[in-house]
Design an enzyme around this catalytic site. Structure first.
Site, PDB file in Angstrom:
ATOM      1  N   SER A 120       0.633  -1.070  -0.167  1.00 15.27           N
ATOM      2  CA  SER A 120       0.092   0.054   0.054  1.00 15.27           C
ATOM      3  C   SER A 120       0.696   1.034   0.086  1.00 15.27           C
ATOM      4  CB  SER A 120      -0.680  -0.039   1.230  1.00 15.27           C
ATOM      5  OG  SER A 120      -1.605  -1.128   1.515  1.00 15.27           O
ATOM      6  N   HIS A 141      -1.871  -2.776  -6.879  1.00 10.05           N
ATOM      7  CA  HIS A 141      -2.497  -2.398  -5.709  1.00 10.05           C
ATOM      8  C   HIS A 141      -3.629  -2.620  -5.508  1.00 10.05           C
ATOM      9  CE1 HIS A 141      -3.489   0.740  -2.505  1.00 10.05           C
ATOM     10  NE2 HIS A 141      -3.242  -0.598  -1.729  1.00 10.05           N
ATOM     11  N   GLU A 153      -4.535  -0.333  -8.818  1.00  9.03           N
ATOM     12  CA  GLU A 153      -3.633   0.450  -9.323  1.00  9.03           C
ATOM     13  C   GLU A 153      -2.209  -0.220  -9.686  1.00  9.03           C
ATOM     14  OE1 GLU A 153      -3.805   4.596  -6.741  1.00  9.03           O
ATOM     15  OE2 GLU A 153      -3.209   2.904  -5.453  1.00  9.03           O
ATOM     16  N   ASN A 192      -4.584   6.461  -2.060  1.00  6.92           N
ATOM     17  CA  ASN A 192      -4.124   6.786  -0.547  1.00  6.92           C
ATOM     18  C   ASN A 192      -3.599   8.453  -0.446  1.00  6.92           C
ATOM     19  OD1 ASN A 192      -4.916   4.638   0.960  1.00  6.92           O
ATOM     20  ND2 ASN A 192      -3.040   3.443   0.411  1.00  6.92           N
TER      21      ASN A 192
END
Ligand code: NAD
Length: 295
Positions: A120, A141, A153, A192
């Site tokens: 992550s 991801h 991702e 994120n």
């Protein structure tokens, strides 16, 4: 473009199990690895339960169910990656554990094998540096729960080749995901980078007494059509998990947007992790989500 037939998944926890499941349903031969038989058994049990739910809701056919389970094997030996076309790593979010796994896979796998990480927050380039094939290392991801969430991702390290990116993208699409390409090995990638500051801001608003958890969550649900408010979502993900993720981005960027608010640090220190510890921004001890935060 490289043909992927056999997928080796390192780590059979929440994410590794999900990645193994969607790959097997899509028709790949899958071997799921972990450090002990207990862990791989737990991973397989979770996959079976999830597939049974998909079957009972008629989201997959009996044939797909049987086929996926027949194509899925487990192992505790990394050597079984020796004939894999793609290895996807989903072990603990710890750079040393990941680098060790990549270094070993690099020695075991043939030159064409792509090594992907589901990290992550750890830079792909620093994981790739543990191998002699950084051009074949890529970030994939996925989001939790993997069988339900549609995004993946695809992250390029500084040396990742276009061919590797294309092959990883094609594989992620073939297991039912929509891909987005992260063009730079940028901490927090896309998701994120946007998501974490929103959660931190919601916690800061609570901390300075601007509004209650209910009102903060209601604002984002009704004002922006978010399915969950940021604080209830933080409780679901785990306040400790989010604190680790945001701290990793902060350490890499020194950007104050990613500095965990004091309240978040105190909650982690106090064991208020959210749903898994029964208390976080809400109280779950009765089995229901109850607001108890007094301003
Ligand atoms: N949980 C999420 O929502 C989420 C979302 C996106 C990405 N991720 C990332 O995915 C990765 C895995 O997360 P998770 O939530 O599945 O964790 P998890 O704790 O559920 O599973 C990790 C698994 O890795 C195994 N493991 C540890 N060291 C190993 C090794 N050396 N070799 C083989 N297996 C090993 C553990 O036994 C465990 O079964 C992490 O990098 C995490 O940051 C998690």
């Amino acid at each position: 473009m490289q043909q992927i037939k056999k997928v080796f998944v390192v780590g059979s926890g929440l994410m590794g199990g999900g990645i193994a499941q969607v790959s097997a349903v899509a028709g790949y031969e899958v071997v799921m690895h972990d450090i002990s038989d207990e862990r791989t058994d737990l991973g397989m049990a979770a996959i079976k339960k999830s597939l049974e739910r998909f079957l009972s809701k008629e989201k997959i056919t009996q044939e797909q169910f049987d086929g996926a389970l027949a194509r899925l094997k487990t192992t505790t030996k990394l050597e079984d990656a020796a004939d894999a076309d793609l290895c996807v790593e989903a072990v603990f979010e710890n750079i040393d554990v990941k680098r060790e796994a990549f270094g070993t896979l690099d020695k075991l796998c043939p030159a064409h094998t792509i090594l992907a990480s589901n990290t992550s927050a750890i830079p792909i380039s620093s994981i790739a540096a543990a191998t002699q094939r950084p051009e074949n290392v890529v970030g994939t991801h996925f989001f939790s729960p993997v069988p339900m969430m549609r995004l993946c991702e695809i992250i390029t390290g500084v040396q990742t080749s276009e061919e590797t990116l294309g092959a990883a993208e094609a594989w992620a699409k073939s297991v039912g995901k929509t891909t987005v390409r992260v063009l730079k090995d940028h901490a927090g990638f896309i998701a994120n980078r946007i998501f974490l500051p929103m959660i931190m801001e919601a916690i800061s608003l609570l901390e300075v007494g601007v509004a209650s958890p209910d009102d903060i969550d209601t604002t984002m649900k009704l004002g922006f059509n978010h399915p969950m408010g940021p604080l209830e979502l933080a409780d679901m993900i785990g306040i400790d998990v989010l604190r680790n993720a945001v701290t990793a981005v902060y350490n890499d960027t020194q950007d104050h947007k990613f500095s965990p608010p004091p309240l978040m640090k105190r909650m982690v220190a106090a064991g208020l992790f959210g749903q898994k510890s029964k208390k976080g921004f809400y109280d779950y001890t009765t089995g229901e989500k109850v607001s108890y935060w007094k301003l």
